[in-house]
Design a protein around this motif. Structure first.
Motif, mmCIF file in Angstrom:
data_model
loop_
_atom_site.group_PDB
_atom_site.id
_atom_site.type_symbol
_atom_site.label_atom_id
_atom_site.label_comp_id
_atom_site.label_asym_id
_atom_site.label_seq_id
_atom_site.Cartn_x
_atom_site.Cartn_y
_atom_site.Cartn_z
ATOM 1 N N ARG A 175 0.848 -1.189 0.000
ATOM 2 C CA ARG A 175 0.000 0.000 0.000
ATOM 3 C C ARG A 175 0.890 1.247 0.000
ATOM 4 O O ARG A 175 1.917 1.288 0.684
ATOM 5 C CB ARG A 175 -0.904 -0.018 1.235
ATOM 6 C CG ARG A 175 -1.698 1.256 1.493
ATOM 7 C CD ARG A 175 -2.760 1.032 2.564
ATOM 8 N NE ARG A 175 -2.222 0.478 3.780
ATOM 9 C CZ ARG A 175 -1.695 1.195 4.775
ATOM 10 N NH1 ARG A 175 -1.628 2.528 4.662
ATOM 11 N NH2 ARG A 175 -1.249 0.619 5.878
ATOM 12 N N VAL A 176 0.483 2.253 -0.765
ATOM 13 C CA VAL A 176 1.227 3.514 -0.801
ATOM 14 C C VAL A 176 0.837 4.362 0.399
ATOM 15 O O VAL A 176 -0.314 4.768 0.533
ATOM 16 C CB VAL A 176 0.963 4.278 -2.114
ATOM 17 C CG1 VAL A 176 1.663 5.637 -2.089
ATOM 18 C CG2 VAL A 176 1.432 3.472 -3.316
ATOM 19 N N LEU A 177 1.806 4.605 1.271
ATOM 20 C CA LEU A 177 1.549 5.465 2.432
ATOM 21 C C LEU A 177 1.517 6.920 2.002
ATOM 22 O O LEU A 177 0.644 7.685 2.424
ATOM 23 C CB LEU A 177 2.636 5.245 3.487
ATOM 24 C CG LEU A 177 2.524 6.070 4.767
ATOM 25 C CD1 LEU A 177 1.267 5.670 5.539
ATOM 26 C CD2 LEU A 177 3.764 5.876 5.638
ATOM 27 N N THR A 178 2.463 7.314 1.152
ATOM 28 C CA THR A 178 2.498 8.675 0.626
ATOM 29 C C THR A 178 3.413 8.724 -0.589
ATOM 30 O O THR A 178 4.250 7.841 -0.775
ATOM 31 C CB THR A 178 3.005 9.670 1.696
ATOM 32 O OG1 THR A 178 2.882 11.006 1.207
ATOM 33 C CG2 THR A 178 4.463 9.415 2.037
ATOM 34 N N THR A 179 3.222 9.729 -1.408
ATOM 35 C CA THR A 179 4.096 9.943 -2.560
ATOM 36 C C THR A 179 5.012 11.136 -2.281
ATOM 37 O O THR A 179 4.885 11.812 -1.256
ATOM 38 C CB THR A 179 3.299 10.213 -3.845
ATOM 39 O OG1 THR A 179 2.806 11.555 -3.827
ATOM 40 C CG2 THR A 179 2.136 9.242 -3.999
ATOM 41 N N ALA A 180 5.903 11.389 -3.229
ATOM 42 C CA ALA A 180 6.860 12.487 -3.061
ATOM 43 C C ALA A 180 6.336 13.820 -3.572
ATOM 44 O O ALA A 180 7.082 14.802 -3.596
ATOM 45 C CB ALA A 180 8.168 12.145 -3.768
ATOM 46 N N LEU A 181 5.080 13.879 -3.960
ATOM 47 C CA LEU A 181 4.522 15.131 -4.451
ATOM 48 C C LEU A 181 4.638 16.211 -3.379
ATOM 49 O O LEU A 181 4.219 16.024 -2.240
ATOM 50 C CB LEU A 181 3.051 14.939 -4.837
ATOM 51 C CG LEU A 181 2.375 16.142 -5.490
ATOM 52 C CD1 LEU A 181 3.027 16.464 -6.827
ATOM 53 C CD2 LEU A 181 0.878 15.887 -5.690
ATOM 54 N N GLY A 182 5.240 17.336 -3.756
ATOM 55 C CA GLY A 182 5.451 18.421 -2.818
ATOM 56 C C GLY A 182 6.720 18.282 -1.999
ATOM 57 O O GLY A 182 7.072 19.187 -1.236
ATOM 58 N N ARG A 183 7.400 17.147 -2.167
ATOM 59 C CA ARG A 183 8.633 16.901 -1.401
ATOM 60 C C ARG A 183 9.858 16.796 -2.299
ATOM 61 O O ARG A 183 10.969 17.015 -1.837
ATOM 62 C CB ARG A 183 8.477 15.626 -0.577
ATOM 63 C CG ARG A 183 7.428 15.778 0.530
ATOM 64 C CD ARG A 183 6.862 14.457 0.932
ATOM 65 N NE ARG A 183 5.958 14.596 2.074
ATOM 66 C CZ ARG A 183 4.805 13.925 2.182
ATOM 67 N NH1 ARG A 183 4.433 13.087 1.231
ATOM 68 N NH2 ARG A 183 4.045 14.097 3.242
ATOM 69 N N LEU A 184 9.652 16.419 -3.548
ATOM 70 C CA LEU A 184 10.730 16.379 -4.530
ATOM 71 C C LEU A 184 10.436 17.381 -5.631
ATOM 72 O O LEU A 184 9.268 17.661 -5.935
ATOM 73 C CB LEU A 184 10.885 14.979 -5.127
ATOM 74 C CG LEU A 184 11.312 13.855 -4.183
ATOM 75 C CD1 LEU A 184 11.388 12.526 -4.949
ATOM 76 C CD2 LEU A 184 12.635 14.162 -3.506
ATOM 77 N N SER A 185 11.467 17.891 -6.259
ATOM 78 C CA SER A 185 11.310 18.945 -7.262
ATOM 79 C C SER A 185 10.782 18.437 -8.599
ATOM 80 O O SER A 185 10.232 19.206 -9.382
ATOM 81 C CB SER A 185 12.654 19.629 -7.499
ATOM 82 O OG SER A 185 13.560 18.725 -8.137
ATOM 83 N N GLY A 186 10.978 17.148 -8.881
ATOM 84 C CA GLY A 186 10.651 16.633 -10.210
ATOM 85 C C GLY A 186 11.785 16.813 -11.197
ATOM 86 O O GLY A 186 11.634 16.538 -12.391
ATOM 87 N N ASN A 187 12.949 17.267 -10.702
ATOM 88 C CA ASN A 187 14.126 17.420 -11.563
ATOM 89 C C ASN A 187 14.938 16.132 -11.591
ATOM 90 O O ASN A 187 15.368 15.632 -10.549
ATOM 91 C CB ASN A 187 15.036 18.540 -11.052
ATOM 92 C CG ASN A 187 14.436 19.908 -11.245
ATOM 93 O OD1 ASN A 187 13.578 20.107 -12.093
ATOM 94 N ND2 ASN A 187 14.885 20.870 -10.461
#
Length: 327
Positions: free
Chosen positions: A204-216
């Motif tokens: 199960r996905v507890l959380t994603t990196a959205l808002g925590r990683l730049s996407g670079n």
């Protein structure tokens, strides 16, 4: 090549006759006769962009490609610094660990990509429901990658540090095996292995990196390859093909998913679902000031948290000489 960064497999692709992509980006000294005798050593990932080069119509390079498959970007940085690879992609994190005066790595392009496939997984049936529940738990991650920075950000959000968890650094393959055996309470991971964790073990996905990683994400090259006119021309040409291949994937999602699924042996439906959930499309472009600043900010965060022993200046790693090819 040392065992520390030996790729899983290596293959050679013969060069084609087409020079159309190359004409606009070859500097002086990178003529077609020189390129025909060149073998460009390229790092790849399972299911990565090279997988759909042929479908995108960009496989006819005027030089040979020696492809070496790696499990993570930190191993590619080691391979570049070991002069075993000319060019490869990774997140913005691994170059930070290579930022030293004698580094042979140069960051040459920026790949904007998804961060929702960077996830924290917990086992099926786990009682962990929030980030704070990670305290005291066995948490796997991949050292010197987005996984390590993502985990640091998660802990900092809760006023925690690495000392508050049992942090276990593992390769992606070892992490998947450990997760499957029930040896991890949570696993911070990315890419195909995050998919396999869900498909094979019902994670199960507890959380994603959205808002925590730049996407670079970035492309990096060996400094000697950047300085050599012939290899510079080949790398510039290769980057334009990567850009076109990603554009093809954007326009042909079903075909892309089928090709990647065949390579990774994960269902195509999973890739299509991830595509629908992604934070943004994959776009390759030249080095820009925002990306340079982002990497330095992460390096500063790592230094402050004691992840790296001292502050480092990442700015000398960047090279803007491929801007005309990617503009």
């Amino acid at each position: 090549m040392s065992a520390a960064f030996s790729p899983a497999r290596r293959r050679l692709i013969g060069g084609g006759a087409s020079l159309g992509l190359l004409a606009a980006c070859a500097p002086t000294g990178g003529g077609s006769s020189d390129l025909k005798s060149l073998t460009l050593r390229v790092a790849t990932f399972k299911g990565g962009v090279q997988t759909f080069f042929a479908a995108a119509g960009v496989a006819d390079t005027p030089y040979k490609l020696a492809l070496s498959e790696f499990a993570s970007g930190n191993l590619i940085t080691e391979a570049i610094n070991g002069k075993a690879i000319d060019v490869g992609s990774m997140s913005e994190i691994p170059p930070i660990f290579a930022a030293r005066p004698d580094s042979l790595l140069r960051v040459i392009a920026v790949l904007r990509g998804d961060v929702n496939n960077q996830v924290t997984l917990v086992p099926k049936g786990s009682t962990i429901t929030k980030i704070a529940d990670l305290k005291g738990k066995r948490v796997g991650y991949v050292r010197a990658t987005t996984a390590q920075y993502f985990l640091l950000r998660l802990l900092q959000e809760q006023g925690l540090s690495f000392s508050d968890i049992d942090a276990i650094a593992l390769t992606p393959q070892d992490g998947l095996a450990a997760f499957g055996r029930g040896e991890l309470d949570a696993w911070v991971i990315y890419g195909i292995d995050s998919t396999l964790g869900r498909v094979q073990y019902g994670a199960r996905v507890l959380t994603t990196a959205l808002g925590r990683l730049s996407g670079n994400y970035v492309y990096a090259a060996l400094n000697e390859a950047v300085a050599d006119p012939v290899r510079h021309a080949a790398i510039a040409d290769y980057l334009t093909r990567v850009k076109r291949a990603y554009a093809w994937a954007e326009a042909n999602p079903a075909a892309w998913a089928a090709i990647v699924a065949a390579s990774t042996r994960a269902p195509a439906s999973i890739y299509l679902s991830q595509r629908q959930e992604r934070s943004g499309p994959t776009l390759l472009g030249p080095v820009n000031d925002a990306a340079v600043q982002s990497m330095q900010a992460i390096a500063d965060t790592f230094a402050k948290a004691g992840v790296i022993p001292a502050a480092v200046d990442t700015k000398p790693l960047w090279d803007r000489s491929f801007a005309s090819a990617l503009g």
